[in-house]
Design a protein around this motif. Structure first.
Motif, PDB file in Angstrom:
ATOM      1  N   ARG B 110     -58.834  29.082-101.810  1.00  0.00           N
ATOM      2  CA  ARG B 110     -57.487  28.553-102.031  1.00  0.00           C
ATOM      3  C   ARG B 110     -56.850  29.234-103.239  1.00  0.00           C
ATOM      4  O   ARG B 110     -55.672  29.570-103.262  1.00  0.00           O
ATOM      5  CB  ARG B 110     -57.553  27.044-102.247  1.00  0.00           C
ATOM      6  CG  ARG B 110     -56.200  26.342-102.114  1.00  0.00           C
ATOM      7  CD  ARG B 110     -56.264  24.916-102.589  1.00  0.00           C
ATOM      8  NE  ARG B 110     -57.403  24.184-102.065  1.00  0.00           N
ATOM      9  CZ  ARG B 110     -57.442  23.628-100.858  1.00  0.00           C
ATOM     10  NH1 ARG B 110     -56.387  23.694-100.092  1.00  0.00           N
ATOM     11  NH2 ARG B 110     -58.505  22.997-100.448  1.00  0.00           N
ATOM     12  N   PRO B 115     -53.284  28.503 -99.766  1.00  0.00           N
ATOM     13  CA  PRO B 115     -53.698  27.549 -98.743  1.00  0.00           C
ATOM     14  C   PRO B 115     -53.249  27.892 -97.326  1.00  0.00           C
ATOM     15  O   PRO B 115     -53.700  27.299 -96.361  1.00  0.00           O
ATOM     16  CB  PRO B 115     -53.037  26.246 -99.199  1.00  0.00           C
ATOM     17  CG  PRO B 115     -51.838  26.676 -99.953  1.00  0.00           C
ATOM     18  CD  PRO B 115     -52.150  28.013-100.561  1.00  0.00           C
ATOM     19  N   ALA B 116     -52.355  28.873 -97.173  1.00  0.00           N
ATOM     20  CA  ALA B 116     -51.696  29.037 -95.872  1.00  0.00           C
ATOM     21  C   ALA B 116     -52.543  29.748 -94.816  1.00  0.00           C
ATOM     22  O   ALA B 116     -52.256  29.648 -93.638  1.00  0.00           O
ATOM     23  CB  ALA B 116     -50.385  29.781 -96.053  1.00  0.00           C
ATOM     24  N   GLY B 117     -53.600  30.433 -95.221  1.00  0.00           N
ATOM     25  CA  GLY B 117     -54.393  31.168 -94.235  1.00  0.00           C
ATOM     26  C   GLY B 117     -53.847  32.578 -94.028  1.00  0.00           C
ATOM     27  O   GLY B 117     -52.769  32.923 -94.488  1.00  0.00           O
ATOM     28  N   LEU B 118     -54.637  33.395 -93.344  1.00  0.00           N
ATOM     29  CA  LEU B 118     -54.247  34.789 -93.096  1.00  0.00           C
ATOM     30  C   LEU B 118     -54.354  35.062 -91.610  1.00  0.00           C
ATOM     31  O   LEU B 118     -54.978  34.323 -90.867  1.00  0.00           O
ATOM     32  CB  LEU B 118     -55.194  35.750 -93.825  1.00  0.00           C
ATOM     33  CG  LEU B 118     -55.305  35.669 -95.336  1.00  0.00           C
ATOM     34  CD1 LEU B 118     -56.407  36.600 -95.799  1.00  0.00           C
ATOM     35  CD2 LEU B 118     -53.995  36.047 -95.987  1.00  0.00           C
ATOM     36  N   GLN B 215     -58.739  30.690 -92.033  1.00  0.00           N
ATOM     37  CA  GLN B 215     -58.267  29.581 -92.849  1.00  0.00           C
ATOM     38  C   GLN B 215     -59.390  28.878 -93.584  1.00  0.00           C
ATOM     39  O   GLN B 215     -60.565  29.029 -93.241  1.00  0.00           O
ATOM     40  CB  GLN B 215     -57.514  28.580 -91.986  1.00  0.00           C
ATOM     41  CG  GLN B 215     -58.371  28.074 -90.859  1.00  0.00           C
ATOM     42  CD  GLN B 215     -57.733  26.922 -90.124  1.00  0.00           C
ATOM     43  OE1 GLN B 215     -56.693  26.438 -90.518  1.00  0.00           O
ATOM     44  NE2 GLN B 215     -58.372  26.484 -89.071  1.00  0.00           N
ATOM     45  N   ILE B 216     -58.999  28.122 -94.593  1.00  0.00           N
ATOM     46  CA  ILE B 216     -59.972  27.401 -95.406  1.00  0.00           C
ATOM     47  C   ILE B 216     -60.716  26.393 -94.542  1.00  0.00           C
ATOM     48  O   ILE B 216     -60.107  25.691 -93.751  1.00  0.00           O
ATOM     49  CB  ILE B 216     -59.251  26.674 -96.554  1.00  0.00           C
ATOM     50  CG1 ILE B 216     -58.582  27.699 -97.473  1.00  0.00           C
ATOM     51  CG2 ILE B 216     -60.220  25.818 -97.351  1.00  0.00           C
ATOM     52  CD1 ILE B 216     -57.568  27.095 -98.393  1.00  0.00           C
TER      53      ILE B 216
END
Lengths: 391, 305
Positions: B110, B115-118, B215-216
């Protein structure tokens, strides 16, 4: 020691201003601030904060205090946080709620304690129908309304058959039922996937492809929507069967979906380019305050929620103990919504327009959503007559 | 009939992907007797590394190779800094410590990536559907997952069964004190095994990245399946993990594909389509329960301790 200090302070203040219920307006805000869907919660918080900035961080002359709580996208956690906000923080209003299942778990606590709850996103059918309450308002929609608009649009386009895919939880079922309620063609198949753990949609896509349907409708919020569009494009189905969506493509998922989202229509009650003064101010100031970010419909609904609360507090001049007056004021929807026309039905769900949105490249070369047409005007949800509250 | 072929391929592909994840887990669990809940975090890191390196180098293949190396190094570093102090402790301590690592990795990601992801876009040559038998088109990328996973399985087989290092690994699995007493550097061996496990997790993550989002927390859901697989297959057995993974992938996919139609013969259409996904995900755990009752050691247990 600290507690005693506050207790003493509160007593002094209570003696000084006997007429008032408290010297700050306390709002609890429950949303998802951890895990993969935290981006949604952040957008809701950003927009709520922006609305407070625009209101001078005061409502009815009193300073506003917001307590944000993270539900972790889990119904049990959301319920606990709601209980905490109401019972120990003694908030005057509670707002937020992304997920239908979290809202449904938390609802009773709010209603039993007669605390006003403003859903800024979740819109399960129960909330619009048998579980409607004088203390619950929505600044979003009933889940079915958006997919109903998609179904109407598909009729307008002359689509003859559809294959439906969605997640197996409250909102997923509402969404698919919404399309079915307005779509006049044939539903050739209907698939539900395990939510939120299933990430691979190959089995469902294979079935859709082999069903010979003329179109696919899909509902996947957040990251699952990115995954679905990826897999849909990679399987080569994009070239064969056009996709229609609700809540799958928004300003949060678009940077990840990129070209996959081009040409996939959806419906929404708010789009960033809606031509009204409130919306212009909201979108511009949001981009200024949070550089690099764009507001989404989640944020727009939170912004409206803050303004709805503000209208109620102003009407009672900050005396939040006058619940009946606040309820009457909120029912009038006496605030300027960023989505334009906005009024309440008997069940406290907005009666509003739904727009067709498309993905385009905007002036600075970024992909963005654009309003193309109005699909339905002044739409009231189809559960309103199941609600025992009458106008 | 053709649908069955296609759905079986879907199941095979999902199963082989799970194998890559489970193989690393079973190596570490079976040989080092170490419960590593952070295995899913390494899977996540593999995906993040891949998305970053592919964007930097502008080359899909180069980026993926770099990401693989980076996960291997990360795994070795992790073992060196934190995990080697936990080998002697009991499983509960290991679970707690590696659970802490999950939280650590999630927050580190994060902090670094937001937090948005790739997203990890595929090169054009991998996005076209390929015709495998007349009338059946299959996504090229999913086909490449099948090929890579089979290659990994073959390579692991050769390394573990046919090389000296593999012999030591197998020996370590059966009796760790003995091979230590033979003058083998067991510490180094463990570090290598852990690095290999990490690289396998990273490979699974980066192969999965273009299909899913990066994503996380992406490793947490899938890790449970990996544990189910090594329990079914037998802890420490690569062959068991391979067969169990394909089993689980097939059951999950075919269940989701055909259960609704079966249920529709008995239930209303709406009830069937909601019950089927729930049932098909239960089938896997049902299988695990049956295996545990009939063969508590798993279907293909590694050599006895």
């Amino acid at each position: 020691m600290k507690k005693a200090f506050w207790l003493a302070g509160a007593t002094v203040l209570a003696l000084a201003q006997p007429a008032s219920a408290g010297d700050t307006i306390k709002i609890g805000f429950v949303s998802t601030f951890s895990g993969p869907t935290a981006v949604i919660g952040n957008d809701m918080r950003n927009s709520f904060e922006l609305a407070l900035d625009h209101l001078g961080r005061k409502m009815g002359g009193k300073p506003v205090e917001v307590i944000y709580e993270d539900d972790g996208q889990k119904p049990d956690v959301g319920k606990q946080k709601t209980e905490k906000l109401i019972q120990s923080d003694k908030v005057d209003f509670i707002a937020g709620y992304i997920w239908s299942n979290v809202l449904l778990a938390s609802l009773k606590t709010a209603v039993d304690s007669k605390t006003f709850l403003i859903s800024a996103n979740a819109g399960p059918s129960q909330l619009a129908g048998e579980l409607c309450s004088p203390y619950v308002f929505s600044t979003s929609w009933q889940n079915d309304q958006t997919p109903q608009a998609v179904g109407t649009y598909m009729n307008q386009k002359g689509v003859k058959s559809v294959f439906l895919i969605g997640p197996n939880y409250a909102a997923g079922k509402d969404m698919l039922a919404g399309v079915k309620s307005t779509f006049k063609g044939q539903v050739v198949g209907e698939e539900y996937t395990v939510w939120p753990s299933q990430l691979d949609f190959s089995a469902e896509l294979t079935k859709a492809k082999n069903s010979k349907a003329e179109s696919i409708f899909v509902f996947y919020p957040g990251a699952a929507g990115v995954q679905f569009l990826n897999q849909y494009a990679q399987a080569g189905i994009k070239a064969q069967i056009p996709l229609y969506t609700a809540f799958t493509i928004d300003e949060l998922s678009l940077p990840l979906q990129k070209e996959n989202a081009l040409g996939v229509p959806g419906a929404q009650q708010w789009v960033n380019d809606l031509p009204n003064a409130e919306n212009k101010k909201f979108v511009e100031d949001y981009r200024k305050k949070y550089t690099g970010l764009r507001p989404t419909f989640y944020g727009a609904q939170s912004y409206d929620a803050a303004n709805l609360i503000n209208s109620a507090v102003i009407a009672v001049k900050g005396d939040t103990s006058k619940k009946d007056e606040m309820k009457a004021e909120m029912e009038k929807a006496n605030f300027k919504s960023v989505r334009g026309p906005f009024k309440y039905g008997n069940n406290h769900i907005p009666i509003q327009n739904f727009y067709l949105q498309d993905v385009v490249k905007d002036a600075d070369g970024q992909l963005s959503l654009k309003t193309v047409a109005t699909i339905v005007k002044d739409d009231q949800d189809r559960f309103a007559d199941k609600c025992p509250m009458k106008k | 009939m053709l649908v069955l072929v296609e759905q079986s391929l879907n199941g095979l592909q999902f199963g082989l992907l799970l194998f890559m994840l489970a193989a690393g887990l079973t190596l570490v669990f079976g040989i080092m007797d170490f419960v590593n809940l952070a295995h899913g975090s390494l899977y996540m890191m593999g995906a993040y590394f891949a998305a970053t390196f592919v964007a930097w180098t502008n080359s899909f293949v180069l980026g993926i190779l770099l990401a693989l190396g980076a996960t291997l190094l990360l795994g070795i570093a992790l073992e060196f800094v934190a995990l080697r102090h936990l080998y002697g402790r009991d499983h509960l301590d290991q679970v707690l410590a590696t659970f802490g690592l999950i939280l650590f990795f999630n927050d580190a990601v994060r902090l670094i990536w937001g937090p948005a992801g790739l997203s990890l876009p595929l090169p054009a040559w991998l996005t076209v559907p390929v015709q495998i038998v007349p009338g059946v088109f299959y996504p090229a990328y999913r086909l490449s997952i099948i090929v890579v996973a089979l290659a990994v399985a073959a390579l692991l087989y050769v390394v573990v069964m046919r090389t000296r290092v593999g012999m030591l690994i197998r020996a370590g699995a059966s009796n760790r004190e003995m091979i230590g007493a033979l003058g083998i550097n067991i510490k180094l061996l463990f570090t290598l095994v852990f690095g290999l496990g990490a690289a396998l997790a990273g490979l699974a993550g980066l192969m999965q990245a273009p299909i899913l989002t990066v994503q996380i927390g992406m490793g947490e859901n899938i890790l449970i399946l990996a544990f189910v697989i090594i329990v079914i297959g037998g802890i420490g057995s690569i062959r068991g993990a391979f067969l169990a993974a394909i089993f689980v992938g097939m059951i999950d996919t075919l269940g989701r594909a055909f259960l609704p139609d079966l249920l529709r013969m008995m239930l209303s259409s709406a009830a069937a389509s909601t019950a089927a996904p729930a049932l098909s995900s239960m089938l896997i755990y049902l299988l695990m329960a049956i295996v545990l009752v009939v063969r508590p050691e798993g279907l293909f247990p590694a050599a006895k301790r």
